[in-house]
Scaffold this active site. Structure first.
Site, PDB file in Angstrom:
ATOM      1  N   ASP A 183      -9.414  -2.750  18.721  1.00  0.00           N
ATOM      2  CA  ASP A 183      -8.308  -3.062  17.394  1.00  0.00           C
ATOM      3  C   ASP A 183      -8.535  -4.208  16.612  1.00  0.00           C
ATOM      4  O   ASP A 183      -7.830  -4.584  15.699  1.00  0.00           O
ATOM      5  CB  ASP A 183      -6.754  -3.063  18.325  1.00  0.00           C
ATOM      6  CG  ASP A 183      -5.873  -3.150  17.276  1.00  0.00           C
ATOM      7  OD1 ASP A 183      -5.689  -2.260  16.334  1.00  0.00           O
ATOM      8  OD2 ASP A 183      -4.914  -4.191  17.373  1.00  0.00           O
ATOM      9  N   GLU A 243     -13.502  -8.608  10.743  1.00  0.00           N
ATOM     10  CA  GLU A 243     -12.554  -7.813  10.096  1.00  0.00           C
ATOM     11  C   GLU A 243     -11.841  -8.274   8.884  1.00  0.00           C
ATOM     12  O   GLU A 243     -11.342  -7.551   8.318  1.00  0.00           O
ATOM     13  CB  GLU A 243     -11.453  -7.479  11.068  1.00  0.00           C
ATOM     14  CG  GLU A 243     -10.702  -8.848  11.438  1.00  0.00           C
ATOM     15  CD  GLU A 243      -9.362  -8.363  12.343  1.00  0.00           C
ATOM     16  OE1 GLU A 243     -10.023  -7.900  13.672  1.00  0.00           O
ATOM     17  OE2 GLU A 243      -8.465  -8.654  12.303  1.00  0.00           O
TER      18      GLU A 243
HETATM   19  P1  NAI Z   1      -1.369 -16.239  26.244  1.00  0.00           P
HETATM   20  O1  NAI Z   1      -1.515 -17.502  25.869  1.00  0.00           O
HETATM   21  O2  NAI Z   1      -0.142 -15.861  26.881  1.00  0.00           O
HETATM   22  O3  NAI Z   1      -2.444 -15.803  27.285  1.00  0.00           O
HETATM   23  C1  NAI Z   1      -3.918 -16.010  27.104  1.00  0.00           C
HETATM   24  C2  NAI Z   1      -4.453 -16.109  28.582  1.00  0.00           C
HETATM   25  O4  NAI Z   1      -5.815 -16.098  28.365  1.00  0.00           O
HETATM   26  C3  NAI Z   1      -3.762 -17.181  29.243  1.00  0.00           C
HETATM   27  O5  NAI Z   1      -3.571 -17.023  30.492  1.00  0.00           O
HETATM   28  C4  NAI Z   1      -5.326 -18.151  29.280  1.00  0.00           C
HETATM   29  O6  NAI Z   1      -5.379 -19.136  30.558  1.00  0.00           O
HETATM   30  C5  NAI Z   1      -6.388 -17.177  29.328  1.00  0.00           C
HETATM   31  N1  NAI Z   1      -7.711 -17.555  29.206  1.00  0.00           N
HETATM   32  C6  NAI Z   1      -8.078 -18.761  28.248  1.00  0.00           C
HETATM   33  N2  NAI Z   1      -9.393 -18.751  28.310  1.00  0.00           N
HETATM   34  C7  NAI Z   1      -9.846 -17.865  29.096  1.00  0.00           C
HETATM   35  C8  NAI Z   1     -11.147 -17.434  29.570  1.00  0.00           C
HETATM   36  N3  NAI Z   1     -12.473 -18.101  29.182  1.00  0.00           N
HETATM   37  N4  NAI Z   1     -11.192 -16.402  30.444  1.00  0.00           N
HETATM   38  C9  NAI Z   1     -10.293 -15.737  30.856  1.00  0.00           C
HETATM   39  N5  NAI Z   1      -9.122 -16.254  30.464  1.00  0.00           N
HETATM   40  C10 NAI Z   1      -8.781 -16.991  29.602  1.00  0.00           C
HETATM   41  O7  NAI Z   1      -1.639 -15.212  25.124  1.00  0.00           O
HETATM   42  P2  NAI Z   1      -1.177 -13.537  24.785  1.00  0.00           P
HETATM   43  O8  NAI Z   1       0.089 -13.758  24.117  1.00  0.00           O
HETATM   44  O9  NAI Z   1      -1.418 -13.019  26.039  1.00  0.00           O
HETATM   45  O10 NAI Z   1      -2.109 -13.058  23.604  1.00  0.00           O
HETATM   46  C11 NAI Z   1      -3.507 -13.117  23.945  1.00  0.00           C
HETATM   47  C12 NAI Z   1      -4.461 -12.792  22.690  1.00  0.00           C
HETATM   48  O11 NAI Z   1      -4.030 -11.708  22.199  1.00  0.00           O
HETATM   49  C13 NAI Z   1      -3.812 -13.841  21.406  1.00  0.00           C
HETATM   50  O12 NAI Z   1      -4.624 -14.958  21.482  1.00  0.00           O
HETATM   51  C14 NAI Z   1      -4.179 -12.889  20.475  1.00  0.00           C
HETATM   52  O13 NAI Z   1      -5.747 -13.429  19.832  1.00  0.00           O
HETATM   53  C15 NAI Z   1      -4.199 -11.536  20.868  1.00  0.00           C
HETATM   54  N6  NAI Z   1      -3.335 -10.777  20.187  1.00  0.00           N
HETATM   55  C16 NAI Z   1      -3.669  -9.637  19.463  1.00  0.00           C
HETATM   56  C17 NAI Z   1      -2.720  -8.885  18.814  1.00  0.00           C
HETATM   57  C18 NAI Z   1      -3.142  -7.553  17.911  1.00  0.00           C
HETATM   58  O14 NAI Z   1      -2.260  -6.988  17.076  1.00  0.00           O
HETATM   59  N7  NAI Z   1      -4.207  -7.166  18.270  1.00  0.00           N
HETATM   60  C19 NAI Z   1      -1.397  -9.284  18.715  1.00  0.00           C
HETATM   61  C20 NAI Z   1      -1.175 -10.435  19.527  1.00  0.00           C
HETATM   62  C21 NAI Z   1      -2.026 -11.197  20.118  1.00  0.00           C
END
Ligand code: NAI
Length: 333
Positions: free
Chosen positions: A260, A265
């Protein structure tokens, strides 16, 4: 009246922001192109700028915006890899984001891509419309009993894991900050990242884009993966090294890839380029694989998520005018 210049907007952004701001005096200046150093001058006269995932808030852009007297940058998204936070801090320009909005929107889209790709719905849809009712080449596999690997168990990764547990999959997970209570509640097994990558039939990436996670999936990681694995990325494009992915797809190693998000992009996703010649050769190559399914950064696009995003954004704009604290968890600088 709070003047806010809103970059990179589409009708759905405008409608949800107008709904959320009903009764509150904001003068919206909606623009349909991105904020970059070249377009920053369009923020003249605004107290706040509101941006999305592909606006380019590098140092020159932030300097230009701050120089115009803008007092707040409000991101309509969770990820903030497109903002030079160190520069914003030096400029004393507050930056806020939407720390949480429906994680279900994004996780459900990841699973939608997985189901479509595995059961070849994208191909079947085209075939049937062409009155081709043959099934040859449409074979998938049962998710039940297979292993899913979740990299990043934040808000979205956890929902994705729970949905996949609901299918009867074994779920392995890696996160540098594991949530053991949640894992034991849902029978999710934390392990190291190599095991998640190496033991899973389906891998879904849910980490933010940081210097550590950039090209998390590259040639060496792909070599660890089980042949036939399905890889899903709804997080940020640069988590995957595109050239390595293309080579792996050409070699037939990967069962399928659903994206996605895409490394390059910006300037492509969210635009209607249907009458033009696609200039990005890597994206053009990716689109030729029968086992690649691409959506253009639409995982967030549900009514609920749009309303959550608009509500938090408007609450932060109100906080600016009323001199009150910004929404909890939203302040980056
Ligand atoms: P979040 O902050 O709740 O979770 C991110 C998790 O990744 C945290 O638990 C963190 O500890 C973990 N993390 C950090 N570094 C890591 C690593 N090296 N290996 C494994 N885990 C690691 O964020 P959330 O809300 O879950 O969103 C995640 C990502 O999804 C966002 O940063 C954003 O880039 C993406 N996203 C994409 C969307 C889309 O429309 N395609 C919409 C919303 C978010």
């Amino acid at each position: 009246m709070l003047t806010t210049t809103v970059f990179d907007t589409r009708a759905y952004d405008r409608e949800s922001l107008l709904r959320a701001a009903a009764g509150f005096p904001i003068e919206w200046r909606f623009l349909d192109f991105r904020l970059t150093r070249e377009t920053a001058a369009l923020a003249r006269g605004a107290r706040a700028v509101c941006v999305f995932v592909n606006d380019e808030l590098d140092r020159p852009c932030l300097e230009a915006v701050a120089g115009l007297g803008v007092e707040l940058v409000a991101l309509r998204c969770t990820g903030f890899n497109n903002v030079d936070l160190a520069a914003a801090k030096e400029l004393r320009l507050p930056v806020v984001r939407v720390p949480v909005y429906s994680p279900h929107a994004v996780a459900e889209h990841a699973v939608a891509l997985l189901l479509a790709l595995n059961r070849k719905i994208h191909r079947a849809f085209n075939r049937v419309r062409d009155l081709n009712f043959a099934l040859q080449g449409l074979e998938g596999f049962d998710l039940h009993g297979k292993t899913a690997g979740i990299v990043g168990t934040g808000k979205i990764g956890r929902v994705a894991a729970q949905i996949l547990r609901g299918f009867g999959m074994r779920v392995l997970a890696y996160d540098p900050y594991p949530n053991h209570d949640w894992a034991s509640q849902h029978a999710v097994e934390y392990t190291d990242v190599s095991s998640v990558i190496g033991l899973s039939d389906v891998i879904s990436l849910h980490t933010p884009l940081t210097p550590e996670t950039k090209h998390l999936v590259r040639w060496e990681t792909i070599e660890l993966m089980k042949p036939g694995v399905i890889l899903i990325n709804v997080s940020r494009g640069a988590l995957i090294e595109t050239r390595a992915l293309i080579e792996a797809l050409k070699s037939g190693r990967l069962g399928g890839v659903a994206l996605d998000v895409y490394e390059e992009e910006e300037g492509i996703f969210f635009e209607d380029l249907s009458g033009q010649v696609l200039q990005d050769d890597d994206l053009a190559r990716l689109l030729t694989f029968p086992n690649v399914l691409i959506t253009a950064h639409q995982a967030f696009l549900t009514r609920e998520a749009l309303d959550d995003i608009a509500r938090t954004t408007v609450a932060n704009l109100r906080a600016l005018t009323e001199g009150k604290p910004f929404v909890e968890g939203s302040v980056l600088v």
